[in-house]
Write a protein that holds these residues in place. Structure first.
Motif, PDB file in Angstrom:
ATOM      1  N   ASP A  58       0.832  -1.207   0.000  1.00 12.87           N
ATOM      2  CA  ASP A  58       0.000   0.000   0.000  1.00 12.87           C
ATOM      3  C   ASP A  58       0.866   1.257   0.000  1.00 12.87           C
ATOM      4  OD1 ASP A  58      -2.211  -1.639   0.086  1.00 12.87           O
ATOM      5  OD2 ASP A  58      -2.532  -1.405   2.242  1.00 12.87           O
TER       6      ASP A  58
ATOM      7  N   TRP B 184       2.282   1.877  -3.569  1.00 10.82           N
ATOM      8  CA  TRP B 184       1.275   2.485  -4.432  1.00 10.82           C
ATOM      9  C   TRP B 184       1.014   3.932  -4.013  1.00 10.82           C
ATOM     10  CZ3 TRP B 184       0.173   0.904  -8.963  1.00 10.82           C
ATOM     11  CH2 TRP B 184       0.134  -0.465  -9.280  1.00 10.82           C
TER      12      TRP B 184
ATOM     13  N   ARG C 161       3.706   6.255  -5.222  1.00  7.12           N
ATOM     14  CA  ARG C 161       3.652   6.426  -6.677  1.00  7.12           C
ATOM     15  C   ARG C 161       2.639   7.502  -7.059  1.00  7.12           C
ATOM     16  NH1 ARG C 161       3.274   1.569 -10.970  1.00  7.12           N
ATOM     17  NH2 ARG C 161       5.477   1.522 -10.365  1.00  7.12           N
ATOM     18  N   PHE C 162       1.488   7.490  -6.402  1.00  8.13           N
ATOM     19  CA  PHE C 162       0.419   8.417  -6.789  1.00  8.13           C
ATOM     20  C   PHE C 162       0.406   9.707  -5.966  1.00  8.13           C
ATOM     21  CE2 PHE C 162      -1.343   4.311  -8.290  1.00  8.13           C
ATOM     22  CZ  PHE C 162      -1.460   4.646  -9.634  1.00  8.13           C
TER      23      PHE C 162
ATOM     24  N   ASP D 108       9.459   5.037  -6.114  1.00  9.62           N
ATOM     25  CA  ASP D 108       8.284   4.232  -5.764  1.00  9.62           C
ATOM     26  C   ASP D 108       8.644   2.754  -5.665  1.00  9.62           C
ATOM     27  OD1 ASP D 108       8.573   3.386  -8.374  1.00  9.62           O
ATOM     28  OD2 ASP D 108       6.678   4.221  -9.090  1.00  9.62           O
ATOM     29  N   HIS D 109       9.925   2.441  -5.674  1.00 10.78           N
ATOM     30  CA  HIS D 109      10.390   1.071  -5.479  1.00 10.78           C
ATOM     31  C   HIS D 109      11.784   1.116  -4.871  1.00 10.78           C
ATOM     32  CE1 HIS D 109      12.107   2.233  -9.362  1.00 10.78           C
ATOM     33  NE2 HIS D 109      13.009   1.280  -9.197  1.00 10.78           N
TER      34      HIS D 109
ATOM     35  N   TYR E  62       8.567  -3.475  -6.483  1.00 13.03           N
ATOM     36  CA  TYR E  62       7.715  -2.476  -7.112  1.00 13.03           C
ATOM     37  C   TYR E  62       6.298  -2.579  -6.548  1.00 13.03           C
ATOM     38  CZ  TYR E  62      11.325  -2.236 -10.790  1.00 13.03           C
ATOM     39  OH  TYR E  62      12.492  -2.079 -11.483  1.00 13.03           O
ATOM     40  N   PRO E  63       5.457  -1.583  -6.810  1.00 10.14           N
ATOM     41  CA  PRO E  63       4.057  -1.707  -6.388  1.00 10.14           C
ATOM     42  C   PRO E  63       3.351  -2.905  -7.024  1.00 10.14           C
ATOM     43  CG  PRO E  63       4.561   0.582  -6.902  1.00 10.14           C
ATOM     44  CD  PRO E  63       5.749  -0.228  -7.327  1.00 10.14           C
ATOM     45  N   GLU E  64       3.692  -3.222  -8.295  1.00  8.92           N
ATOM     46  CA  GLU E  64       2.992  -4.285  -9.016  1.00  8.92           C
ATOM     47  C   GLU E  64       3.533  -5.685  -8.733  1.00  8.92           C
ATOM     48  OE1 GLU E  64       3.384  -0.654 -11.753  1.00  8.92           O
ATOM     49  OE2 GLU E  64       4.653  -1.813 -10.394  1.00  8.92           O
TER      50      GLU E  64
END
Length: 237
Positions: free
Chosen positions: A11, A14, A17-18, A82-83, A106-108
């Motif tokens: 979480d 993510w 990232r945003f 973001d990673h 990473y988020p994904e």
């Protein structure tokens, strides 16, 4: 002691990232420290220790990235990564880069493997010269990689081939940089959420040891007439 990451880790990735700005990060900094960065350091230390027990011939240091981007090169106004990643590698000394083991989150998804990242084309020429001289050895490695399903070869291919070789070796000798990677999803029961992640990464690094050694030897015996160039390695902080 590393006990795994959590859903809060994902979480946060993510979220940054945003919402890649200072106010959001400061509000969530404690989560970053306790659920992401500190477990990353624990994971790196335990992976290094376990791998050294298997391969004491490799004297590898561990380094964990931090979330802060270098303010001198930020152009998009996003001050945070973001990673995050960890690497195991020798100290970067001499004109030829060393290969590195890595695990990146990473988020994904997350991935781990090894890479040989060359800042200048002349360094890949150096690799091709050695590989062409030792084709049977590289062919054996290439066949080993092709027989399994976990790891894949990656790297930017040249538009025009640099070496005329067999279909087996073409993917190895016509890249600007080269690496071998395994990608995993954050599915239920994933090793990501427990201490099993240590074993998953160490087992992967163990499989890649012959590949790592092949690339490592490039730094030990430069080609005759090779023009030394400055190489400081990647910056992780």
């Amino acid at each position: 002691m590393f006990q795994g990451f959590s859903q809060e880790t994902i979480d946060f990735m993510w979220g940054i990232r945003f919402h890649n700005r200072r106010d959001w990060f400061l509000e969530h900094k404690e989560i970053y420290q306790k659920k992401y960065y500190e477990p990353m350091k624990e994971l790196g230390a335990e992976v290094q220790e376990r791998f050294h027990q298997l391969h004491p011939e490799f004297q590898l240091n561990v380094k964990v990235s931090r979330i802060y981007r270098d303010a001198r090169i930020v152009r998009d106004g996003r001050p945070y990564k973001d990673h995050l990643w960890l690497v195991l590698r020798e100290a970067a000394e001499g004109p030829i880069p060393r290969p590195a083991y890595y695990a990146e989150f990473y988020p994904e998804h997350y991935e781990f493997g090894m890479g040989y990242w060359c800042p200048k084309p002349a360094l890949m020429e150096h690799f091709r010269a050695k590989a062409l001289r030792e084709q049977p050895r590289l062919e054996k490695l290439a066949r080993s990689l092709n027989r399994q399903k976990q790891f894949r070869l990656y790297g930017t291919l040249y538009k025009k081939p640099k070496a005329e070789v067999s279909a087996l070796l073409n993917p190895w000798l016509n890249r600007r940089d080269i690496g071998i990677s395994c990608e995993k999803d954050y599915e239920e029961g994933s090793p990501f959420f427990g201490a099993e992640l240590i074993e998953e990464i160490v087992e992967g690094f163990d499989y890649l040891a012959p590949f790592f050694q092949f690339f490592q030897e490039l730094a030990m015996e430069p080609e005759e007439g090779y023009k030394a160039t400055s190489y400081k390695g990647a910056q992780y902080d």
